[in-house]
Enzyme design. Structure first.
Site, PDB file in Angstrom:
ATOM      1  N   ARG A  30     -89.249 -69.930  18.182  1.00 18.49           N
ATOM      2  CA  ARG A  30     -89.730 -69.218  19.366  1.00 18.49           C
ATOM      3  C   ARG A  30     -89.854 -70.150  20.554  1.00 18.49           C
ATOM      4  O   ARG A  30     -90.190 -69.698  21.646  1.00 18.49           O
ATOM      5  CB  ARG A  30     -91.101 -68.666  19.045  1.00 18.49           C
ATOM      6  CG  ARG A  30     -91.165 -67.142  19.011  1.00 18.49           C
ATOM      7  CD  ARG A  30     -92.576 -66.789  18.734  1.00 18.49           C
ATOM      8  NE  ARG A  30     -92.965 -65.450  18.884  1.00 18.49           N
ATOM      9  CZ  ARG A  30     -92.972 -64.518  17.935  1.00 18.49           C
ATOM     10  NH1 ARG A  30     -92.442 -64.776  16.770  1.00 18.49           N
ATOM     11  NH2 ARG A  30     -93.487 -63.353  18.181  1.00 18.49           N
ATOM     12  N   ARG A  72     -96.019 -48.182  18.474  1.00 18.84           N
ATOM     13  CA  ARG A  72     -95.752 -48.736  17.144  1.00 18.84           C
ATOM     14  C   ARG A  72     -96.999 -48.687  16.247  1.00 18.84           C
ATOM     15  O   ARG A  72     -98.087 -49.043  16.684  1.00 18.84           O
ATOM     16  CB  ARG A  72     -95.287 -50.189  17.297  1.00 18.84           C
ATOM     17  CG  ARG A  72     -95.076 -50.890  15.968  1.00 18.84           C
ATOM     18  CD  ARG A  72     -94.276 -52.124  16.108  1.00 18.84           C
ATOM     19  NE  ARG A  72     -94.994 -53.247  16.688  1.00 18.84           N
ATOM     20  CZ  ARG A  72     -94.453 -54.448  16.856  1.00 18.84           C
ATOM     21  NH1 ARG A  72     -93.200 -54.649  16.527  1.00 18.84           N
ATOM     22  NH2 ARG A  72     -95.152 -55.429  17.371  1.00 18.84           N
ATOM     23  N   ARG A  75    -101.249 -52.476  15.210  1.00 19.65           N
ATOM     24  CA  ARG A  75    -101.453 -53.923  15.055  1.00 19.65           C
ATOM     25  C   ARG A  75    -102.482 -54.402  16.071  1.00 19.65           C
ATOM     26  O   ARG A  75    -102.505 -53.927  17.209  1.00 19.65           O
ATOM     27  CB  ARG A  75    -100.126 -54.653  15.300  1.00 19.65           C
ATOM     28  CG  ARG A  75     -99.373 -54.945  14.025  1.00 19.65           C
ATOM     29  CD  ARG A  75     -97.983 -55.444  14.283  1.00 19.65           C
ATOM     30  NE  ARG A  75     -97.908 -56.651  15.118  1.00 19.65           N
ATOM     31  CZ  ARG A  75     -96.817 -57.372  15.281  1.00 19.65           C
ATOM     32  NH1 ARG A  75     -95.707 -57.023  14.670  1.00 19.65           N
ATOM     33  NH2 ARG A  75     -96.812 -58.434  16.051  1.00 19.65           N
ATOM     34  N   ARG A 129     -97.411 -61.263  25.338  1.00 17.89           N
ATOM     35  CA  ARG A 129     -96.373 -61.698  24.401  1.00 17.89           C
ATOM     36  C   ARG A 129     -94.987 -61.576  25.044  1.00 17.89           C
ATOM     37  O   ARG A 129     -94.117 -62.418  24.815  1.00 17.89           O
ATOM     38  CB  ARG A 129     -96.451 -60.873  23.115  1.00 17.89           C
ATOM     39  CG  ARG A 129     -97.556 -61.392  22.201  1.00 17.89           C
ATOM     40  CD  ARG A 129     -98.125 -60.301  21.307  1.00 17.89           C
ATOM     41  NE  ARG A 129     -97.142 -59.726  20.435  1.00 17.89           N
ATOM     42  CZ  ARG A 129     -97.062 -58.419  20.141  1.00 17.89           C
ATOM     43  NH1 ARG A 129     -97.892 -57.574  20.683  1.00 17.89           N
ATOM     44  NH2 ARG A 129     -96.161 -57.999  19.312  1.00 17.89           N
TER      45      ARG A 129
HETATM   46  P1  AMP Z   1     -94.286 -61.298  15.457  1.00 19.76           P
HETATM   47  O1  AMP Z   1     -94.613 -60.441  14.276  1.00 19.76           O
HETATM   48  O2  AMP Z   1     -93.002 -62.051  15.301  1.00 19.76           O
HETATM   49  O3  AMP Z   1     -94.374 -60.539  16.753  1.00 19.76           O
HETATM   50  O4  AMP Z   1     -95.425 -62.434  15.522  1.00 19.76           O
HETATM   51  C1  AMP Z   1     -96.775 -62.091  15.667  1.00 19.76           C
HETATM   52  C2  AMP Z   1     -97.547 -63.281  16.206  1.00 19.76           C
HETATM   53  O5  AMP Z   1     -97.468 -64.368  15.278  1.00 19.76           O
HETATM   54  C3  AMP Z   1     -97.055 -63.863  17.514  1.00 19.76           C
HETATM   55  O6  AMP Z   1     -97.533 -63.161  18.655  1.00 19.76           O
HETATM   56  C4  AMP Z   1     -97.606 -65.278  17.444  1.00 19.76           C
HETATM   57  O7  AMP Z   1     -98.998 -65.290  17.699  1.00 19.76           O
HETATM   58  C5  AMP Z   1     -97.417 -65.619  15.975  1.00 19.76           C
HETATM   59  N1  AMP Z   1     -96.110 -66.241  15.682  1.00 19.76           N
HETATM   60  C6  AMP Z   1     -95.138 -65.749  14.882  1.00 19.76           C
HETATM   61  N2  AMP Z   1     -94.080 -66.567  14.839  1.00 19.76           N
HETATM   62  C7  AMP Z   1     -94.386 -67.621  15.641  1.00 19.76           C
HETATM   63  C8  AMP Z   1     -93.696 -68.799  16.041  1.00 19.76           C
HETATM   64  N3  AMP Z   1     -92.452 -69.078  15.591  1.00 19.76           N
HETATM   65  N4  AMP Z   1     -94.331 -69.649  16.887  1.00 19.76           N
HETATM   66  C9  AMP Z   1     -95.559 -69.398  17.350  1.00 19.76           C
HETATM   67  N5  AMP Z   1     -96.261 -68.305  17.022  1.00 19.76           N
HETATM   68  C10 AMP Z   1     -95.693 -67.412  16.183  1.00 19.76           C
END
Ligand code: AMP
Length: 220
Positions: free
Chosen positions: A93, A130, A162, A173
């Site tokens: 990310r 969602r 969520r 985000r």
């Molecule tokens: P996601 O389900 O991919 O939207 O991830 C949910 C949350 O997990 C994100 O908003 C971040 O807080 C954290 N997160 C997931 N993957 C990463 C990553 N590669 N680097 C930093 N934070 C992450």
């Protein structure tokens, strides 16, 4: 020659990455590794990792690179991922994470990076609607006509929003995606690994495009 595929799925939150990664994983027999799901599972279990990251997740901030890199290094080193490859969802990310991944995956390099493209205006409304099953993580779209409480038709768990799908956290985000993650599109284009796939349409339509892109890569 090994038939394993190692794919990274990029795309804004709400682009449909989770749903599509599950389908690609089952089609190509590789585990779906979602870093967001790994972190949420840790929060649900109230593990030491979960306690460290809960607040960061709820606010829609990014967990620090060092922690994420070691989490992913451990997971892709497990036998299923070494043998069958993986579909990596939510990582890298940041450019620092991508550079670390280049290093970690030197022996078994990433084959392909997909950018699942959906415009920001569109994902905003998708994310607000969602819902997710707390138990099996199945995704749903709220229409307003659901029973309360809403029970998952797949496993009987509770379907909820969520904690990071509030309007403030969603916007934050998406800002972070544009600032920190979008530069990875150019990063992987330079490595000649990028395929841009249009994320608009029904899940079946998008999956057909993705399957064609992945099969094309496998035959290269
Ligand atoms: P996601 O389900 O991919 O939207 O991830 C949910 C949350 O997990 C994100 O908003 C971040 O807080 C954290 N997160 C997931 N993957 C990463 C990553 N590669 N680097 C930093 N934070 C992450």
């Amino acid at each position: 020659m090994s038939n394993a595929i190692r794919i990274i799925m990029l795309g804004r939150q709400g682009a449909g990455k989770g749903t599509q990664c599950v389908r690609i994983a089952s089609e190509f027999g590789a585990p779906h590794i979602s870093t967001g799901e790994m972190l949420r599972a840790a929060v649900r279990k109230d593990s030491p990792l979960g306690r460290v990251v809960k607040e960061v997740l709820d606010k829609g901030e990014l967990v620090n690179d060092e922690l994420m890199i070691s989490l992913v290094q451990g997971r892709i080193g497990e036998e299923d991922a070494r043998v069958n490859g993986f579909i990596l969802d939510g990582f890298p990310r940041t450019v620092a994470q991508a550079q670390a991944l280049d290093h970690i995956s030197e022996v078994r390099p990433i084959d392909m990076v997909i950018d699942l493209e959906v415009k920001r205006e569109l994902v905003l409304s998708r994310l607000s609607a969602r819902r997710v099953c707390e138990q099996c993580q199945a995704n749903y779209v709220a229409t307003g006509d659901e029973a309360n409480p809403w029970i998952c038709e797949k496993c009987g768990g509770s379907v909820v929003q969520r904690a990071d799908d509030t309007p403030e956290a969603i916007n934050h985000r998406l800002d972070l995606y544009d600032a920190m993650t979008a530069p990875l599109v150019a990063y992987y284009k330079d490595q000649n690994k990028l395929a841009v796939v249009d994320g608009l349409g029904t899940p079946d339509e998008v999956f057909t495009r993705l399957r064609t892109a992945v099969a094309g890569m496998k035959n290269r």
